[in-house]
Design a protein around this motif. Structure first.
Motif, mmCIF file in Angstrom:
data_model
loop_
_atom_site.group_PDB
_atom_site.id
_atom_site.type_symbol
_atom_site.label_atom_id
_atom_site.label_comp_id
_atom_site.label_asym_id
_atom_site.label_seq_id
_atom_site.Cartn_x
_atom_site.Cartn_y
_atom_site.Cartn_z
ATOM 1 N N ARG A 187 52.370 39.189 44.534
ATOM 2 C CA ARG A 187 51.423 38.952 43.443
ATOM 3 C C ARG A 187 50.619 40.210 43.136
ATOM 4 N N ALA A 188 50.273 40.967 44.169
ATOM 5 C CA ALA A 188 49.539 42.216 43.940
ATOM 6 C C ALA A 188 50.390 43.218 43.182
ATOM 7 N N GLN A 189 51.673 43.297 43.510
ATOM 8 C CA GLN A 189 52.561 44.225 42.813
ATOM 9 C C GLN A 189 52.764 43.816 41.358
ATOM 10 N N VAL A 190 52.899 42.521 41.107
ATOM 11 C CA VAL A 190 53.064 42.040 39.729
ATOM 12 C C VAL A 190 51.803 42.332 38.925
ATOM 13 N N ALA A 191 50.628 42.039 39.507
ATOM 14 C CA ALA A 191 49.366 42.308 38.809
ATOM 15 C C ALA A 191 49.214 43.804 38.525
ATOM 16 N N ARG A 192 49.630 44.628 39.475
ATOM 17 C CA ARG A 192 49.538 46.085 39.286
ATOM 18 C C ARG A 192 50.430 46.524 38.121
ATOM 19 N N ARG A 193 51.614 45.940 38.021
ATOM 20 C CA ARG A 193 52.516 46.338 36.936
ATOM 21 C C ARG A 193 51.934 45.951 35.580
ATOM 22 N N ALA B 90 48.760 45.756 34.918
ATOM 23 C CA ALA B 90 47.653 46.684 34.677
ATOM 24 C C ALA B 90 48.149 48.019 34.142
ATOM 25 N N LEU B 91 49.270 48.508 34.675
ATOM 26 C CA LEU B 91 49.834 49.771 34.202
ATOM 27 C C LEU B 91 50.290 49.678 32.753
ATOM 28 N N ASN B 92 50.564 48.462 32.285
ATOM 29 C CA ASN B 92 50.972 48.252 30.891
ATOM 30 C C ASN B 92 49.814 47.797 30.018
ATOM 31 N N GLY B 93 48.587 47.911 30.533
ATOM 32 C CA GLY B 93 47.414 47.626 29.711
ATOM 33 C C GLY B 93 46.991 46.179 29.664
ATOM 34 N N VAL B 94 47.475 45.359 30.594
ATOM 35 C CA VAL B 94 47.132 43.933 30.608
ATOM 36 C C VAL B 94 46.367 43.638 31.896
ATOM 37 N N SER B 95 45.168 43.102 31.754
ATOM 38 C CA SER B 95 44.329 42.817 32.908
ATOM 39 C C SER B 95 44.602 41.410 33.415
ATOM 40 N N LEU B 96 45.288 41.318 34.551
ATOM 41 C CA LEU B 96 45.535 40.036 35.212
ATOM 42 C C LEU B 96 45.100 40.147 36.663
ATOM 43 N N GLN B 97 44.373 39.169 37.144
ATOM 44 C CA GLN B 97 44.003 39.144 38.546
ATOM 45 C C GLN B 97 45.124 38.499 39.364
ATOM 46 N N ALA B 98 45.346 39.012 40.578
ATOM 47 C CA ALA B 98 46.413 38.481 41.419
ATOM 48 C C ALA B 98 46.217 36.994 41.702
ATOM 49 N N ASP B 99 44.944 36.520 41.789
ATOM 50 C CA ASP B 99 44.724 35.109 42.110
ATOM 51 C C ASP B 99 44.978 34.185 40.915
ATOM 52 N N GLU B 100 45.260 34.760 39.725
ATOM 53 C CA GLU B 100 45.676 33.937 38.593
ATOM 54 C C GLU B 100 47.178 33.703 38.608
ATOM 55 N N LEU B 101 47.912 34.492 39.381
ATOM 56 C CA LEU B 101 49.369 34.428 39.400
ATOM 57 C C LEU B 101 49.854 33.391 40.407
ATOM 58 N N ILE B 102 50.809 32.581 39.975
ATOM 59 C CA ILE B 102 51.457 31.604 40.846
ATOM 60 C C ILE B 102 52.947 31.900 40.827
ATOM 61 N N VAL B 103 53.510 32.217 41.987
ATOM 62 C CA VAL B 103 54.938 32.520 42.078
ATOM 63 C C VAL B 103 55.726 31.219 41.992
ATOM 64 N N THR B 104 56.792 31.246 41.205
ATOM 65 C CA THR B 104 57.592 30.042 40.952
ATOM 66 C C THR B 104 59.066 30.322 41.178
#
Length: 480
Positions: free
Chosen positions: A158-164, A166-180
């Motif tokens: 989740r941290a790696q996905v959130a980081r990616r 962010a690098l593309n200009g989208v602010s997402l927190q890792a705790d908003e992400l749910i792996v499916t």
């Protein structure tokens, strides 16, 4: 860049791109000079040069030395993309699954030329490297990591996905992400979180058949909205529909839409998010093809403009890195906890080995190199397949020209029966995806979606030539 705004050069580039795609600026037209735009818009030369560079990278304009920038000629079979559908806005109970199973059940046969498949060629993906990453990560796995991955997913992934993002200009927190388990589980959970049986959901016209299957499973009703083959959902039609219908949610694919390949501009995505927020309607965003862009920049998702938490963004690595690993995710905004509870009540958690393999691969830093190779291959295959279609399909065929992904959508001449072509092609071990799969009322009777994500070798060339010949045969033409 903040998540709710565009930079000035992106706004300018999107405006000019819209003028090109709608025909206000035609092939061969000269774009305004830097001096003209500076005087008209009050923007800096740097802003103008950045905007023109973006348009050039998107293949919309060409720079001519000492002459300026000109709109680039676009190759299309008839000079026009397929016509936008005119859906009736009738609320339709969905019953599509049997047709999907019937028509696509045989596409898994390895001896079938996979023009109806939903995946690109497996040799385009780094399976050996992923296997090594998985073995390495599993050797380090501790018991606490297993329990910690329930239910939202592995923390490092989740941290790696959130980081990616962010690098593309989208602010997402890792705790908003749910792996499916792939994007389809994410989309189904999000749909379930914002609807009740009997609710109405707006979908594109045409739309991906799996969206219709999801609506069918949850006993939901579909209403289709007019969708342009070039730049996606027509917002005026959507707004008119929202004023007339009680709608529970919209399920859209704003980036490289399946089956059209349509790409909404950043400005249009922002307007879409704002429109739905005003009406209090959640947007389920299917964003699985965004990494497969042919231009220099990854398109922003609609989620980038979500200030109200009303966008339930879904994606995966299935189309870009790891088919079969079933690593997807949802960033569901204000509905995150609802989606997490539904995940817990259904599949509980996603498999740890595939999550760790992908996370390790991302940490090792090989993704960008792989994506450059993948995008280049898909773009080349697009070009080769389009050339074959232009050569062999009947006069009057229209074809989309997507700027990413690996599908083309064909509108065949009046009277041609795409379903008859599909059945004839299967006898010759060639799969296609006929247009009737992509609408709740099965309206696209002379349309085909073709997968051009496989190398255009002799087998694919022969298949495209044969399909073109079939489309010219009298026995696939009848009264509509």
């Amino acid at each position: 860049m903040s998540s709710g705004t565009l930079t000035r050069y992106q706004q300018l580039a999107d405006e000019l791109a819209g003028n090109i795609r709608t025909g206000l600026l035609r092939p061969g037209d000269r774009l305004p000079s830097v001096r003209e735009l500076r005087r008209q818009r009050g923007v800096s030369p740097s802003t103008i040069f950045q905007a023109y560079a973006q348009l050039e990278s998107e293949g919309l304009v060409v720079a001519r030395e000492r002459s300026g920038y000109f709109v680039r000629a676009r190759r299309q079979l008839t000079g026009r993309p397929p016509e936008a559908a005119q859906p009736s806005e009738r609320i339709t109970p969905v019953a599509i699954s049997e047709l999907v199973f019937e028509l696509l059940g045989s596409t898994r046969d390895v001896d079938v030329v996979p023009l109806g498949s939903a995946f690109p060629a497996p040799e385009l993906f780094p399976f050996d490297a992923l296997a090594r990453c998985g073995a390495r990560a599993m050797r380090r796995l501790g018991p606490a990591q297993i329990s910690g991955a329930l239910t939202a997913g592995d923390e490092s992934l989740r941290a790696q996905v959130a980081r990616r993002y962010a690098l593309n200009g989208v602010s997402l927190q890792a705790d908003e992400l749910i792996v499916t388990n792939g994007a389809m589980e994410a989309l189904n959970l999000c749909l379930q979180a914002v609807t009740q049986p009997g609710d109405v959901v707006v979908v594109e016209s045409p739309t991906f058949y799996a969206a219709l299957q999801a609506l069918e499973r949850l006993h939901l009703k579909a209403v289709e909205v007019e969708t342009d083959p070039v730049d996606g959902v027509r917002l005026d039609a959507l707004e008119a529909l929202l004023k007339r219908q009680k709608v529970a949610a919209c399920w859209f694919m704003p980036t490289f839409q399946n089956p059209l390949g349509a790409l909404m501009s950043n400005a249009k995505k922002q307007e879409l998010v704002q429109l739905l927020a005003r009406h209090g309607v959640p947007l389920i965003e299917d964003d699985v093809y965004a990494e497969l862009h042919f231009d220099a920049r990854r398109p922003l998702p609609a989620k980038a403009f979500d200030l109200e938490g009303m966008v339930l963004h879904c994606s995966s690595f299935s189309k870009s890195l790891a088919p079969g690993y079933r690593v997807g995710w949802a960033a569901a905004g204000r509905f995150t906890r609802d989606v997490e509870r539904l995940k817990m009540m259904t599949s509980l958690a996603s498999p740890i080995p595939s999550q760790l393999a992908v996370a390790e691969y991302l940490v090792q830093g090989g993704l960008e190199r792989h994506l450059r190779h993948l995008r280049s291959a898909l773009k080349s295959q697009h070009t080769a397949a389009r050339a074959m279609i232009e050569r062999y399909f009947p006069k009057g065929t229209r074809m989309t020209e997507p700027q990413g992904g690996y599908f083309v959508w064909l509108e065949l001449p009046q009277g041609v029966d795409a379903l008859a072509i599909h059945h004839q092609a299967m006898v010759q071990s060639i799969s296609t995806a006929p247009g009737v799969l992509f609408s709740a009322d099965r309206r696209f009777t002379r349309h085909l979606r073709l997968n051009v994500g496989h190398p255009v070798g002799q087998q694919v060339k022969a298949a495209l030539k044969l399909l073109g010949a079939m489309a010219n045969l009298p026995n696939v033409v009848g009264a509509e």
